[in-house]
Design an enzyme around this catalytic site. Structure first.
Site, PDB file in Angstrom:
ATOM      1  CE1 TYR A  41      44.484  51.589  41.641  1.00 48.98           C
ATOM      2  CE2 TYR A  41      43.640  51.524  39.391  1.00 48.98           C
ATOM      3  CZ  TYR A  41      44.669  51.785  40.281  1.00 48.98           C
ATOM      4  OH  TYR A  41      45.859  52.246  39.803  1.00 48.98           O
ATOM      5  CG  ASP A  42      38.275  50.812  37.189  1.00 50.62           C
ATOM      6  OD1 ASP A  42      39.518  50.831  37.099  1.00 50.62           O
ATOM      7  OD2 ASP A  42      37.566  49.895  36.733  1.00 50.62           O
ATOM      8  CB  SER A  87      47.400  51.614  31.611  1.00 45.04           C
ATOM      9  OG  SER A  87      48.256  50.959  32.502  1.00 45.04           O
ATOM     10  CG  LEU A  88      44.238  49.665  27.083  1.00 43.82           C
ATOM     11  CD1 LEU A  88      43.307  48.541  26.645  1.00 43.82           C
ATOM     12  CD2 LEU A  88      44.843  50.343  25.864  1.00 43.82           C
ATOM     13  CG  ASP A 122      40.559  40.473  36.101  1.00 43.33           C
ATOM     14  OD1 ASP A 122      41.527  41.255  36.164  1.00 43.33           O
ATOM     15  OD2 ASP A 122      39.748  40.329  37.026  1.00 43.33           O
ATOM     16  NE  ARG A 141      50.354  46.628  32.746  1.00 39.94           N
ATOM     17  CZ  ARG A 141      49.350  46.799  31.899  1.00 39.94           C
ATOM     18  NH1 ARG A 141      49.426  47.732  30.979  1.00 39.94           N
ATOM     19  NH2 ARG A 141      48.289  46.040  31.980  1.00 39.94           N
ATOM     20  CD  GLU A 177      46.109  40.468  30.946  1.00 44.21           C
ATOM     21  OE1 GLU A 177      45.731  40.898  32.048  1.00 44.21           O
ATOM     22  OE2 GLU A 177      46.699  41.174  30.098  1.00 44.21           O
ATOM     23  CB  CYS A 414      12.051  24.162  66.073  1.00 45.47           C
ATOM     24  SG  CYS A 414      13.452  23.032  65.823  1.00 45.47           S
ATOM     25  CB  CYS A 429      17.297  21.580  62.766  1.00 44.88           C
ATOM     26  SG  CYS A 429      15.753  21.373  63.686  1.00 44.88           S
TER      27      CYS A 429
END
Length: 675
Positions: A41-42, A87-88, A122, A141, A177, A414, A429
Site C-alpha cells: 500500500y505504501d 495521517s503522517l 499497528d 479516525r 491507538e 519412501c 510415515c
C-alpha cells in the site's frame, strides 16, 4: 510534444493509482479485510505522490494524498471531529528521516528543538472526548474529519478511563491507538477456528474488527487495549510541550507507551529507531515503525500542515513483515519423527528485506482451517529469524481455478502408507528406515542444543548419508580422517576440526544426549527434567509409564512416547553404539570433582540476553565448571534473567533461587575471565 505524452501517461497512471488506493482503503478501513500488505500500500502511495510532485497540475482535492484514508460507516452514527485526525508522512530509511528533519529546521528557523520518539502502534486510531471529567464520546479516525461513533464499544476496554481526576480540563479530547496483544490475537483466532469462523489476518485487523461491532457485547469479549499518544485539544490550559502533555495525560490515568523517548538530536532519534527495531519481535504487540514528533507545540502551529500531513511529525517505517504473493504449490517434508510437514511454494516475494520462496503451513488442519488453496493469493508473514508462514488467503481475489489440498496417502520419501492417529494434528510415515527421517534425525542430533557438533551442517550431513558413511546418528562417532577427506570440498584441516568437534561432544551433559535422541514429545526442558530424575540413560530406558507419569510435567502422552522409544530394537542398538563410542550416558560421574570456579553450581538461563545467545551463555558457564539446565528446580542455584523471562522467573521466586540480571551475570564472567 514529448511533455504532452508524458503528462497524458502520468494522468492515466494517477487515475489508476487513485482507484486502486481507494479500493484498498475501503478493504482496510471499512471492511477490515485487506488484500495487500502495508508495504505494498505504501508503495502505491509513494508512486502517486511522486507523480503529483512531478505534475502538480494533476493534484485534486479528492486525491488520497490530500486526505486521510478511510470513510465512516453510517450505521454507527457520524462524529464530526473538532480538529482533524491527520495521517503522517512516511520515511522508509534514515536518509528520508534526516531529510524531514532538515525541512523542519529550515521552515522553523531552528535546529535546537527536542524530539519525541514513540513506537508506531499497528492498531486503530480513536479520539476520546471527556466532559466534566467523564468519558462522553469515542470515535474512529474515519476520513480524518468525520468518524464513526463507537462510544459504547470503547467503554468496554478496561484501559480507557471512564472518568479522570478533578484536575482535568472541563472539556478535552485524547487520541490513542486501540490494539490487540499477540497472545490475545492467537487466543481469539483459536476460538474462531473452533467455531468454524474465518480467521483474522493479523492483530491490527482483529482489533479494528472488534472495535467496529454494532453489538458492544462482542467488543467486550475481545482482548483489547489502548495506548494514548496525543492530546487532541483542550478548552482549558494544557502543557505546550508534547512530552509534558504525555506525562500529564499519564497522571490523569491514561495509558501511555513505556517505550516513548525524549531526545535532543536526530542522531539520537535514529538510535532509538534501531533499538525499537531490535525489540520489535519481543514486544507483545505489533509496531510497524517509530513516530518522531517535534516536542515544542508552538512549532507545531508554525510549521502547520501540508495536504493531509503535519510537518512537525513523521512515521519512520520499519521493513515490512507481511506481503502478498501467489501460492504456486504445497510440498511436504518428512521430519525426524516421521511427521509429514506441509510447506508453501511461493512466487518469490520480498518481506523485511529478504526474498521468500518457501513458507511453513504447520499441518493439514491448519490449511483446512485457513481455507488455503493451491493457486491462492496469500498473505505471507516473516517475523525476525522465525521461518516465514502463510497467514491466510485473500479470498476476494480467487478466480475459481484454485484447488483444495489433500495430504499424500504415501510418504514422499519412501512410499510407505501414511497414517494419522486420532486426536493428532500431524500425519506420519511409519517406516523407521525412511531415508528422510534418518537425515532429519542426524540433523537434529548434531544441532546446537543437542550434541552441538560444530562443522556438521545440512550439506555435510547429506554428503555423509549419500556416501553411506552414516546410517544413524551414532555412526558419526566412528568416522575416520580418510573417509572425510574423500568427500567433495573437505580439506584435511576441515576434517580434523570436525573430528575434534565429534570427540568433544562425547562429554555433553546427559540432558543433551536425551534431547539429541529425538524422542517424540521430548524437548530440551523435558530432557533436563528426565536427566535430573534418572541420572543415567539406562535408568530412563527401564522406567515404566507409571513411573514416568509420576514426575511433574510428564503427562501420559510423553510417558508413553518415552517408553515406546526404548522398546524399539533399532533405538537400543543406537544407544549401545553411543556407549561403545564413549559418549557419556550418565549424569556427573560420582567422585569426580567438577573443574572450574563454578564447579558444582547449577545455572539456568532464561529470557533474551543482549550480549550472548542462550547457548553461548551456557557454554561459558560450563567452561567455568557450572552445570546448566533448561528448567528451574529446587537444585538450581542461580537463574540468569534476560528480557521477557516468562514462567522460569516465577518458579525461581517460589523456590527462593538467586537471580542474576544480565549485568550481574557479565560481572560474574568478568571476575573469572570468561566475559
Amino acid at each position: 510534444m514529448a511533455e504532452d505524452v508524458a503528462l497524458q501517461e502520468a494522468k492515466q497512471r494517477v487515475e489508476e493509482l487513485r482507484s486502486l488506493i481507494s479500493y484498498h482503503d475501503y478493504r482496510y478501513y471499512v471492511l477490515d479485510s485487506p488484500e495487500i500488505s502495508d508495504a505494498e500500500y505504501d508503495e502505491l502511495m509513494r508512486e502517486l505522490r511522486s507523480l503529483e510532485q512531478r505534475f502538480p497540475q494533476l493534484i485534486t482535492p479528492d486525491s488520497p494524498t490530500q486526505r486521510v484514508s478511510g470513510q465512516p460507516v453510517e450505521a454507527f452514527g457520524i462524529v464530526q471531529h473538532r480538529l482533524p485526525l491527520l495521517s503522517l508522512a512516511n520515511a522508509f530509511n534514515e536518509e528520508e528521516l534526516r531529510a524531514w528533519h532538515r525541512r523542519a529546521t529550515a521552515l522553523s528557523g531552528r535546529d535546537d528543538f527536542a524530539l519525541v520518539c514513540e513506537p508506531k502502534m499497528d492498531g486503530l486510531a480513536v479520539a476520546l472526548v471527556y466532559e466534566g471529567g467523564r468519558f462522553v464520546q469515542g470515535a474512529t479516525r474515519g476520513d480524518g474529519w468525520r468518524g464513526e461513533n463507537i462510544t459504547e464499544n470503547l467503554r468496554t476496554i478496561r484501559s480507557i478511563p471512564l472518568s479522570v481526576g478533578r484536575d482535568a480540563p472541563s472539556r478535552f479530547e485524547v487520541r490513542g491507538e486501540v490494539y490487540m496483544t499477540k497472545k490475545g490475537f492467537e487466543r481469539l483466532n483459536e476460538e474462531r477456528a473452533n467455531e468454524g469462523q474465518p480467521l483474522f489476518a493479523n492483530p491490527r485487523n482483529a482489533a479494528a474488527g472488534s472495535v467496529r461491532q454494532l453489538d458492544p457485547r462482542v467488543t467486550a469479549r475481545r482482548p483489547l487495549d489502548i495506548f494514548v499518544y496525543q492530546l487532541g485539544w483542550s478548552e482549558d490550559s494544557a502543557p505546550r510541550s508534547h512530552w509534558e502533555s504525555l506525562k500529564w495525560l499519564g497522571s490523569l490515568g491514561f495509558r501511555t507507551n513505556p517505550g516513548n523517548r525524549l531526545v535532543n538530536t536526530i542522531d539520537q532519534a535514529q538510535e532509538v529507531g534501531k533499538e525499537l527495531l531490535e525489540q520489535r519481535e519481543r514486544l507483545d504487540y505489533d509496531i510497524d515503525g517509530m513516530v518522531v514528533k517535534i516536542d515544542d507545540m508552538e512549532l507545531h502551529d508554525r510549521l502547520g500542515v501540508v495536504g493531509r500531513e503535519p510537518r512537525w511529525a513523521i512515521a519512520y517505517k520499519f521493513p515490512a513483515i507481511q506481503a502478498t504473493t501467489k501460492l504456486v504449490d504445497i510440498g511436504v517434508n518428512v521430519g525426524r519423527t516421521g511427521s509429514l510437514n506441509p510447506y508453501a511454494v511461493l512466487e518469490p516475494v520480498k518481506v523485511g528485506g529478504v526474498t521468500i520462496k518457501l513458507a511453513t503451513l504447520h499441518n493439514e488442519d491448519d490449511i483446512r482451517r485457513k481455507d488455503i488453496r493451491v493457486g491462492d493469493t496469500v498473505i505471507v508473514q516473516r517475523a525476525g529469524d522465525v521461518i516465514p508462514q502463510v497467514v491466510g488467503p485473500v479470498v476476494s481475489l480467487r478466480t475459481g481455478k484454485e484447488r483444495e489440498y489433500r495430504m499424500p496417502e504415501r510418504c514422499p520419501s519412501c512410499g510407505a502408507p501414511v497414517y494419522r492417529e486420532e486426536g493428532e494434528a500431524m500425519s506420519y510415515c511409519p517406516n523407521a528406515a525412511c531415508p528422510a527421517q534418518a537425515f532429519r534425525q542426524l540433523e537434529h542430533f548434531v544441532s546446537r542444543g543437542a550434541m552441538d557438533i560444530e562443522g556438521i551442517g545440512e550439506k555435510l550431513a547429506a554428503a555423509l548419508m549419500q556416501a553411506g558413511l552414516v546410517k544413524d546418528p551414532a555412526d558419526v562417532y566412528y568416522l575416520k580422517m580418510e573417509q572425510l577427506v574423500g568427500l567433495e570440498r573437505m580439506a584435511e584441516k576441515s576434517a580434523r576440526n570436525v573430528l575434534d568437534a565429534i570427540e568433544g561432544s562425547k562429554e555433553r551433559p546427559l540432558s543433551r544426549v536425551i534431547f539429541a535422541l529425538g524422542i517424540r514429545h521430548v524437548g530440551s526442558e523435558v530432557a533436563e527434567i528426565l536427566a535430573q530424575e534418572y541420572g543415567s540413560l539406562d535408568a530412563l530406558a527401564n522406567a515404566s509409564v507409571e513411573e514416568l507419569q509420576s514426575i511433574p510435567s510428564i503427562g501420559p502422552k510423553i510417558a508413553e512416547s518415552i517408553r515406546a522409544y526404548f522398546q524399539v530394537e533399532g533405538n537400543r542398538r543406537l544407544i549401545e553404539k553411543l556407549r561403545k563410542a564413549g559418549v557419556r550416558l550418565e549424569g556427573e560421574r560420582a567422585g569426580r570433582p567438577a573443574e572450574g570456579p563454578l564447579g558444582g553450581q547449577q545455572f539456568v538461563v532464561t529470557g533474551t540476553l543482549s550480549s550472548f545467545s542462550r547457548a553461548e551463555a551456557e557454554e561459558k558457564l560450563e567452561r567455568l565448571g557450572a552445570k546448566t539446565g533448561s528448567s528451574v528446580t529446587r537444585k538450581t542455584d542461580y537463574l540468569v534473567v534476560g528480557e521477557n523471562p516468562g514462567s522460569k522467573l516465577q518458579k525461581a521466586q517460589q523456590y527462593g533461587t538467586k537471580t542474576l540480571s544480565e549485568e550481574e551475570f557479565l560481572e560474574l564472567l568478568r571476575r573469572h575471565g570468561a566475559a
